[in-house]
Design an enzyme around this catalytic site. Structure first.
Site, PDB file in Angstrom:
ATOM      1  N   GLU A  13       0.531  -1.086  -0.257  1.00 50.73           N
ATOM      2  CA  GLU A  13      -0.043   0.134  -0.040  1.00 50.73           C
ATOM      3  C   GLU A  13       0.428   1.331   0.331  1.00 50.73           C
ATOM      4  O   GLU A  13       0.377   2.292  -0.195  1.00 50.73           O
ATOM      5  CB  GLU A  13      -0.879  -0.172   1.158  1.00 50.73           C
ATOM      6  CG  GLU A  13      -1.709  -1.082   1.288  1.00 50.73           C
ATOM      7  CD  GLU A  13      -2.787  -1.273   0.569  1.00 50.73           C
ATOM      8  OE1 GLU A  13      -2.750  -0.253  -0.619  1.00 50.73           O
ATOM      9  OE2 GLU A  13      -3.422  -2.540  -0.394  1.00 50.73           O
TER      10      GLU A  13
ATOM     11  N   ILE B 278     -14.526  -7.089  -7.706  1.00 51.37           N
ATOM     12  CA  ILE B 278     -15.474  -7.226  -9.453  1.00 51.37           C
ATOM     13  C   ILE B 278     -16.310  -6.971  -9.447  1.00 51.37           C
ATOM     14  O   ILE B 278     -17.236  -6.370 -10.222  1.00 51.37           O
ATOM     15  CB  ILE B 278     -14.867  -8.196 -10.495  1.00 51.37           C
ATOM     16  CG1 ILE B 278     -15.298  -9.310  -9.994  1.00 51.37           C
ATOM     17  CG2 ILE B 278     -13.343  -8.415 -10.093  1.00 51.37           C
ATOM     18  CD1 ILE B 278     -15.792 -10.214 -10.521  1.00 51.37           C
ATOM     19  N   PHE B 279     -17.240  -6.376  -7.977  1.00 55.21           N
ATOM     20  CA  PHE B 279     -18.839  -6.318  -8.559  1.00 55.21           C
ATOM     21  C   PHE B 279     -19.100  -5.162  -6.850  1.00 55.21           C
ATOM     22  O   PHE B 279     -20.015  -4.588  -6.980  1.00 55.21           O
ATOM     23  CB  PHE B 279     -19.364  -7.680  -7.456  1.00 55.21           C
ATOM     24  CG  PHE B 279     -19.786  -9.200  -8.277  1.00 55.21           C
ATOM     25  CD1 PHE B 279     -19.804  -8.673  -9.640  1.00 55.21           C
ATOM     26  CD2 PHE B 279     -19.004  -9.920  -8.026  1.00 55.21           C
ATOM     27  CE1 PHE B 279     -20.180  -9.489 -10.851  1.00 55.21           C
ATOM     28  CE2 PHE B 279     -19.037 -11.153  -8.965  1.00 55.21           C
ATOM     29  CZ  PHE B 279     -19.581 -10.803  -9.557  1.00 55.21           C
TER      30      PHE B 279
END
EC number: 3.4.24.70
Length: 808
Positions: free
Chosen positions: A589, A721-722
């Protein structure tokens, strides 16, 4: 890098348990909502696939994932713009003048005037924003911005001062405020905040679409591209203009009125469904709690895990809970779930947790199954409205790859990983049998992690839990900052108290260059908080570097980021003692944050991570992970938290040797996620003969050595992805892994023990990959750093898969 449309979005790059993280109008709507010589004859990175200014390829972009794309801009026109203060070498700020501008339309003027979202601030008021501020604050802001947009459309001209600068200012105001509430929803979630955001979200999306489909703005950008001055514009400005034109088309500007109305309805629905998906995953994760009172059930679990479980039990009302005697509460949050799967001898407990984790958000009121089908249906309809065959083609418009090149890379890596993964399973079964395990002949999903850890301990004499005392968070951060100074010539110092924070555990830091001048700031929120914080790890923008948004008398506004992790919190009087994987996550990160903070790009809409093709955005983050295995770096962070003793040399060598342990299996796991994502967004037909779970089972035949359970519902928790920015883009992890491994190999070539060469190579990396942002195509940036196009050989070599690739 979580995905969103340019106008008011949170640019967030994410890394979750599954993954091992917007801007321009291509970024605007991203913002508001973002070839190696060969791998066995494959030329994946060929420059021939790059977008050319003269044509718009038959492919479209999707929002770039999620991040707090926020930046403050100083108005320079004599219109009704409100007087915002701006960030340069001192922090940014917002203006309360909005409250005055819209107070006549709101019944309670006093509430607006005291709303922290509408006040002047140097840093966002994370400590004082509540759910009650969201509805009036966002509605007041939207009303004001609607007026500014109308004014811009009337006065727009195809020039930087009359188009790009006022547009950037307008976009920034919403992205700053929306970034605040969206971030709080991720780290300090409450039912009230959810409800408030849900209420105003359609209004925000409506404004985003209104801006993205503005024909006066679109035509002005096209006029710039067609003007005689086009060739004299900088590459960064040309990229910005191209991105805006491309994104405008992707936002439906070329559709007729009827189709555009349908497109806009789809966008509204997708936004709602994405948020609901994410909320269901969080709620399902929070819902599972297992109380254990029998110590025998906890056999094998290390003291660190027992302490964490006891601490959780105390928080649930079991005041006398202790690590030694319990009771213990286990959850599905990563710091709780993973130790059970790695160390619990109780096979039934492992099975229970595995099944609970793989079935999250797949039943009852939290069932995401129908939501997934709706998301896929609307994405396909959106793609077809725009003239594409499938949503993957839309996604690839804003990426380096094409659908074909992404699939080719995945297959090449899959074929290189399959044989080693099969051998991994044979080795695991053989080892379990040698240990007298009854299940050795039928190892399944809840056994592999446990026996892998035992085999790793046996093979390399490394116990991950015994390593924890050497990785205390304070030492890890000190070592990470020291590495940043060596490589990039920056100093990082605590600046706690300078900016409001959302939790007492959050730290705030100042980044300074070699002259001692501040060049950036960032927040760091390290610990898991299952009751209010979503899982995973991510980096998000708070403010981006921008010349347009500089204060009077200063040249540029400085970037601000936030880094969020979910690692093991302190237990009792011990500091946070990290697993090695948690160390890698922090480095990962921080790599994202460095690209945001060390950019030298002054065009705000292409600065830092903005407008960087999505499949290149993981390069700096994965590059930084490599340094966890660099001897001097590791020894600088690996200090026993009690004795100060440095990690013994023999353990370092074992850790290095273990780097390629089960590399085929780990690679195949990521390739399964990427292949499934691509298949769902290319060939899957919502409502057709196959269900989403049928597709999962079919893809798994070639990507999982152990087939998934028939009842596997992993997709219901596939937030990347959703509910994130990786739709038809999960392959980006592997694509960028090729780039990052090759970038690190430049340091290997220079000599990792040659400090002078390391510093020189680090400065070159800073001046190219970290500095140029989205102002230059990533393939060009890579070649400028490396001197050639990328090769997959370093990745395969680092993973110990080079021989397998050669024989594949």
């Amino acid at each position: 890098m979580k995905r969103i449309t340019i106008i008011a979005t949170t640019f967030v790059i994410a890394n979750t348990l599954m993954a091992t993280t917007t801007t321009s109008r291509a970024s605007l709507n991203l913002l508001l909502r973002r070839s190696p010589p060969k791998l066995r004859n494959a030329k994946f990175f060929s420059s021939s696939s790059q977008f050319r200014p003269s044509t718009l390829p038959k492919s479209y972009s999707c929002p770039i994932w999620s991040s707090s794309f926020s930046f403050c801009l100083p108005p320079r026109s004599t219109s009704t713009s409100l007087p915002f203060r701006h960030f340069s070498s001192s922090p940014p700020s917002m203006s309360s003048a909005i409250a005055a501008a819209v107070s006549s339309a709101v019944s309670d003027e006093s509430l607006l005037s005291s709303n922290p979202l509408l006040q002047d601030f140097d840093f966002p008021p994370f400590d004082s924003v509540d759910a009650e501020h969201v509805r009036p604050g966002i509605r007041a802001l939207l009303q004001h911005l609607e007026g500014e947009l109308e004014q811009l459309e009337k006065s727009v001209e195809p020039s930087w001062p009359k188009l790009v600068e006022p547009l950037e200012k307008l976009v920034d105001r919403l992205s700053v405020v929306w970034g605040v509430i969206n971030h709080l929803k991720a780290v300090k979630d409450t039912p009230e905040l959810r409800a408030a955001i849900e209420d105003v979200q359609p209004e925000k999306v409506k404004f985003q679409l209104r801006l993205g489909q503005s024909k006066p703005i679109y035509n002005a950008f096209k006029a710039i591209r067609e003007s005689p001055e086009w060739s004299s514009l900088s590459e960064a400005r040309q990229r910005l203009v191209e991105a805006q034109i491309k994104e405008a088309v992707l936002t439906g500007i070329a559709l007729d009125d009827e189709k555009r109305e349908e497109f806009n309805k789809i966008e509204q629905e997708l936004e709602k469904l994405s948020h609901k998906f994410s909320e269901n995953v969080l709620d399902a994760t929070k819902k599972f709690e297992k109380l254990i009172t029998d110590k025998k059930e906890m056999d094998g679990l290390p003291p660190s895990a027992l302490g964490l479980f006891a601490q959780a039990a105390v928080s649930k009302g079991h005041e006398n809970a202790t690590a030694e005697n319990g009771p213990w509460v286990i959850t599905l949050d990563a710091p709780s779930y993973l130790p059970v799967m790695q160390h619990a001898k109780n096979r039934a407990l492992r099975e229970e947790l595995y099944r609970a984790y793989l079935s999250r958000a797949s039943s009852g009121d939290l069932d995401n199954t129908a939501i997934i089908d709706q998301i896929l249906k609307f994405r396909l309809e959106k793609a077809q409205l725009l003239g594409y065959n499938n949503y993957a083609e839309v996604s690839m418009t804003m990426k380096m790859a094409t659908v074909e090149k992404a699939a080719e890379l995945l297959e090449k890596l899959r074929s290189a990983s399959w044989g080693p993964a099969v051998q991994d399973m044979k080795d695991l079964k053989s080892f379990a049998k040698s240990q007298g395990a009854e299940e050795s002949g039928s190892l399944t999903h809840w056994d592999t992690t446990f026996w892998s850890e035992r085999l790793r301990e046996s093979k390399y004499d490394i116990n991950e839990e015994e390593l924890r005392p050497y990785f205390s968070l304070p030492k890890v951060m000190d070592g990470l900052f020291s590495l940043a100074k060596t490589l990039f010539g920056v100093d990082i110092e605590p600046a706690d108290g300078v900016a409001p924070v959302w939790n007492s555990d959050v730290r705030f830091y100042r980044v300074k260059d070699s002259s001692g001048s501040p060049i950036a700031y960032f927040y760091f929120d390290p610990y898991s908080r299952p009751s209010e914080k979503r899982g995973g790890a991510w980096m998000g923008e708070v403010f981006s570097r921008s010349q347009v948004m500089a204060q009077k008398g200063t040249s540029v506004r400085l970037p601000v980021a936030h880094m969020v992790c979910n690692q093991t919190p302190p237990v009792g009087d011990k500091p946070s003692l990290m697993t090695f994987r948690e160390v890698e996550t922090v480095f990962h990160e921080f790599g994202h944050a460095l690209q945001h903070m060390l950019t030298k790009q002054d065009e705000g809409l292409v600065a830092g991570i903005r407008n960087v093709e999505w499949d290149a955005v993981e390069l700096p983050s994965q590059f930084m992970e490599n340094w966890c295995y660099h001897r001097d770096t590791l020894m600088s962070i690996a200090k026993h938290y009690q004795t100060g003793e440095t990690l013994p040399e023999e353990i370092y060598k074992k850790l290095l040797a273990a780097r390629t342990f089960r590399a085929g299996s780990f690679s195949l796991r990521q390739l399964k996620f990427a292949s499934l994502d691509l298949e769902l967004h290319t060939n899957y037909i919502p409502g057709g003969p196959e269900s989403i779970y049928d597709v999962d089972q079919r893809v798994s035949v070639k990507t999982q050595v152990i087939p998934p359970l028939p009842e596997d519902r992993f997709l219901c928790g596939f937030s990347h992805i959703f509910a994130g920015g990786y739709a038809a883009g999960y392959y980006s992890y592997k694509w960028a892994e090729v780039l990052s491994a090759d970038a690190f190999s430049a340091f290997e070539d220079a000599g990792l023990d040659d400090i002078k060469a390391v510093k020189e190579t680090g400065q070159r990396f800073r001046n190219t990959v970290l500095a140029l942002g989205g102002g230059k195509a990533p393939l060009k940036v890579f070649v400028e750093f490396r001197g050639r196009e990328p090769s997959p050989e370093p990745l395969l070599r680092h993973n110990g898969l080079l021989a397998a690739s050669a024989s594949a």
